[in-house]
Design an enzyme around this catalytic site. Structure first.
Site, PDB file in Angstrom:
ATOM      1  N   VAL A  16       0.834  -1.212   0.000  1.00 26.22           N
ATOM      2  CA  VAL A  16       0.000   0.000   0.000  1.00 26.22           C
ATOM      3  C   VAL A  16       0.867   1.261   0.000  1.00 26.22           C
ATOM      4  CG1 VAL A  16      -1.678   1.327   1.351  1.00 26.22           C
ATOM      5  CG2 VAL A  16      -1.946  -1.145   1.127  1.00 26.22           C
ATOM      6  N   GLY A  17       1.904   1.267   0.857  1.00 25.04           N
ATOM      7  CA  GLY A  17       2.768   2.447   0.951  1.00 25.04           C
ATOM      8  C   GLY A  17       3.407   2.781  -0.393  1.00 25.04           C
ATOM      9  N   SER A 108      -8.985  -1.948   8.235  1.00 26.58           N
ATOM     10  CA  SER A 108      -9.214  -3.106   7.371  1.00 26.58           C
ATOM     11  C   SER A 108     -10.661  -3.543   7.534  1.00 26.58           C
ATOM     12  CB  SER A 108      -8.276  -4.220   7.816  1.00 26.58           C
ATOM     13  OG  SER A 108      -8.757  -5.460   7.357  1.00 26.58           O
ATOM     14  N   SER A 109     -11.183  -4.251   6.521  1.00 27.23           N
ATOM     15  CA  SER A 109     -12.585  -4.693   6.612  1.00 27.23           C
ATOM     16  C   SER A 109     -12.761  -5.755   7.701  1.00 27.23           C
ATOM     17  CB  SER A 109     -13.063  -5.229   5.266  1.00 27.23           C
ATOM     18  OG  SER A 109     -12.226  -6.271   4.842  1.00 27.23           O
ATOM     19  N   CYS A 110     -11.658  -6.359   8.197  1.00 24.18           N
ATOM     20  CA  CYS A 110     -11.821  -7.400   9.237  1.00 24.18           C
ATOM     21  C   CYS A 110     -12.127  -6.814  10.617  1.00 24.18           C
ATOM     22  CB  CYS A 110     -10.623  -8.317   9.286  1.00 24.18           C
ATOM     23  SG  CYS A 110      -9.178  -7.510   9.890  1.00 24.18           S
ATOM     24  N   TYR A 137      -5.370  -8.843  15.268  1.00 27.49           N
ATOM     25  CA  TYR A 137      -5.151  -7.799  14.260  1.00 27.49           C
ATOM     26  C   TYR A 137      -6.325  -6.803  14.246  1.00 27.49           C
ATOM     27  CZ  TYR A 137      -4.657  -6.160   9.345  1.00 27.49           C
ATOM     28  OH  TYR A 137      -4.530  -5.425   8.197  1.00 27.49           O
ATOM     29  N   LYS A 141      -6.481  -2.707  15.103  1.00 30.90           N
ATOM     30  CA  LYS A 141      -6.991  -1.722  14.137  1.00 30.90           C
ATOM     31  C   LYS A 141      -8.138  -0.894  14.747  1.00 30.90           C
ATOM     32  CE  LYS A 141      -4.420  -2.470  10.531  1.00 30.90           C
ATOM     33  NZ  LYS A 141      -3.536  -1.415  10.040  1.00 30.90           N
ATOM     34  N   PRO A 164     -10.161  -0.329   4.060  1.00 30.38           N
ATOM     35  CA  PRO A 164     -10.109  -0.967   2.737  1.00 30.38           C
ATOM     36  C   PRO A 164     -10.577  -2.421   2.784  1.00 30.38           C
ATOM     37  CG  PRO A 164      -7.933  -0.157   3.449  1.00 30.38           C
ATOM     38  CD  PRO A 164      -8.832  -0.172   4.645  1.00 30.38           C
ATOM     39  N   ASN A 166     -10.257  -6.307   0.790  1.00 37.48           N
ATOM     40  CA  ASN A 166      -9.048  -7.091   0.454  1.00 37.48           C
ATOM     41  C   ASN A 166      -8.339  -6.444  -0.729  1.00 37.48           C
ATOM     42  OD1 ASN A 166      -9.747  -9.400   2.230  1.00 37.48           O
ATOM     43  ND2 ASN A 166     -11.493  -9.498   0.841  1.00 37.48           N
ATOM     44  N   HIS A 180      -2.140 -13.528   1.701  1.00 37.96           N
ATOM     45  CA  HIS A 180      -3.594 -13.498   1.608  1.00 37.96           C
ATOM     46  C   HIS A 180      -4.022 -14.428   0.466  1.00 37.96           C
ATOM     47  CE1 HIS A 180      -3.231  -9.441   3.667  1.00 37.96           C
ATOM     48  NE2 HIS A 180      -4.062 -10.113   4.426  1.00 37.96           N
TER      49      HIS A 180
END
Ligand SMILES: NC(=O)c1ccc[n+]([C@@H]2O[C@H](COP(=O)([O-])OP(=O)(O)OC[C@H]3O[C@@H](n4cnc5c(N)ncnc54)[C@H](OP(=O)(O)O)[C@@H]3O)[C@@H](O)[C@H]2O)c1
Length: 310
Positions: A16-17, A108-110, A137, A141, A164, A166, A180
């Site tokens: 991502v970075g 994250s969506s999790c 995790y 977050k 975001p 996945n 993943h």
């Protein structure tokens, strides 16, 4: 954000970075500080403090994190919880202390409950139990999101949190053990093609639904939100479209050119049945993804062949 603003990308060598750095450069921003782990370890408070004192950024993207797939999250739950808490606490705290103009934190969506109503709206945060395999995790977050909200409320610090779906794309982790699902499939189908393996075994029965966003689109949305989103409420980033893991495996098998059979090991867990984000909040601001899954998978496999596989 001006073209000469000092913009710190924490985790600049990650998937991502590095995509955010590419996006910023493409848009004309040139004063970018790329914080990689060999320059600063954000787990260490003193190092983070010194790094912020020395660099004095005006804008910060928090993409440094410990990230991994289902197996890594389950096996190293304590590391995921500890490292992510430390990294985000240090970056958010010293951003506030050193008068950063605005910060974008990536969740994250999790973080959403295991049994959230689909598609998942932002207001479902903390309305039910988490998926146990990655709750370390997810909890870290959630703490990051709450810290951004609390620092905004208490200190007026301008921090926003993006959730975001996945992600996949260049610089992803293609390690079969820790990746993943999508990059893991690319690596495994590629290996099976090279070895002429008669079949590839995948976990579960292939029925769960998942949504995927190309990382260049996420980077574009992150920069867009840095410029256009001011609310302390979290905001989802995705395509709003999902497919089954079985369909994904078949697509990747085609892209890779693997001609063997896909076997489903139903003794292995499926994970959450569906995880689709409601992206109305971001759509209403005028942002939409531009890379569809077919194009994204082809681009990612090309990148894998040119870089990772070499
Ligand atoms: N990948 C996804 O599907 C996904 C989905 C939703 C949200 N996200 C979020 O997006 C963010 C970035 O994820 P990613 O996929 O880009 O992960 P990534 O490729 O693993 O990148 C994470 C980066 O953080 C750096 N980092 C880790 N620990 C550090 C430390 N102590 N000090 C300094 N840097 C450190 C890593 O450096 P090293 O390489 O040296 O370890 C790496 O460059 C994370 O917050 C993640 O939760 C990712």
């Amino acid at each position: 954000m001006k073209f000469n603003s000092k913009i710190l990308v924490a985790g600049a060598s990650g998937m991502v970075g590095s995509a955010i750095v590419r996006n910023l450069r493409k848009q004309g921003y040139f004063n970018i500080i790329e914080a990689t782990r060999n320059r600063v370890d954000f787990i260490v408070q003193e190092e983070t403090k010194e790094y912020f004192n020395r660099n004095k950024p005006e804008y910060v993207f928090v993409t440094a994190a410990k990230v991994g797939g289902i197996m890594a999250n389950k096996k190293y739950k304590g590391d995921f919880l500890y490292q992510n808490l430390m990294i985000q606490n240090n970056i958010i705290h010293y951003s506030m202390i050193s008068d950063v103009t605005k910060l974008v934190f990536l969740g994250s969506s999790c973080i959403y409950p295991k049994f959230a109503t689909q598609p998942i709206t932002e207001d479902q945060l903390m309305t039910g139990p988490l998926e146990p395999t990655n709750d370390g995790y997810a909890l870290a977050k959630i703490a990051g999101i709450k810290m951004c909200e609390a620092y905004k409320e208490q200190y007026g610090f301008n921090a926003i949190s993006l959730m975001p779906t996945n992600l996949y794309g260049p610089n992803d982790n293609f390690d079969i053990e820790t990746s993943h699902v999508l990059p893991g499939f690319i690596a495994r189908f590629h290996k099976a093609k090279l070895n002429n393996d008669p079949y590839v075994e995948c976990w579960g029965d292939g029925s769960p639904y998942r949504e995927f966003l190309h990382v260049d689109d996420l980077a574009d949305a992150s920069v867009f939100c840095m410029k256009n989103y001011e609310d302390s409420s979290i905001i989802n980033v995705g395509t709003g479209i999902d497919l089954t893991i079985k369909e994904l495996a078949e697509k990747i098998s085609n892209v890779v050119g693997y001609t063997g059979i896909i076997k489903w090991n139903t003794n292995k867990p499926n994970g959450t049945h569906r995880k689709l984000l409601n992206v109305d909040r971001l759509s209403n601001l005028g942002w939409k993804y531009s890379i569809d899954l077919e194009e994204g998978l082809n681009k990612t496999y090309d990148w894998y062949l040119r870089n990772y596989n070499a």
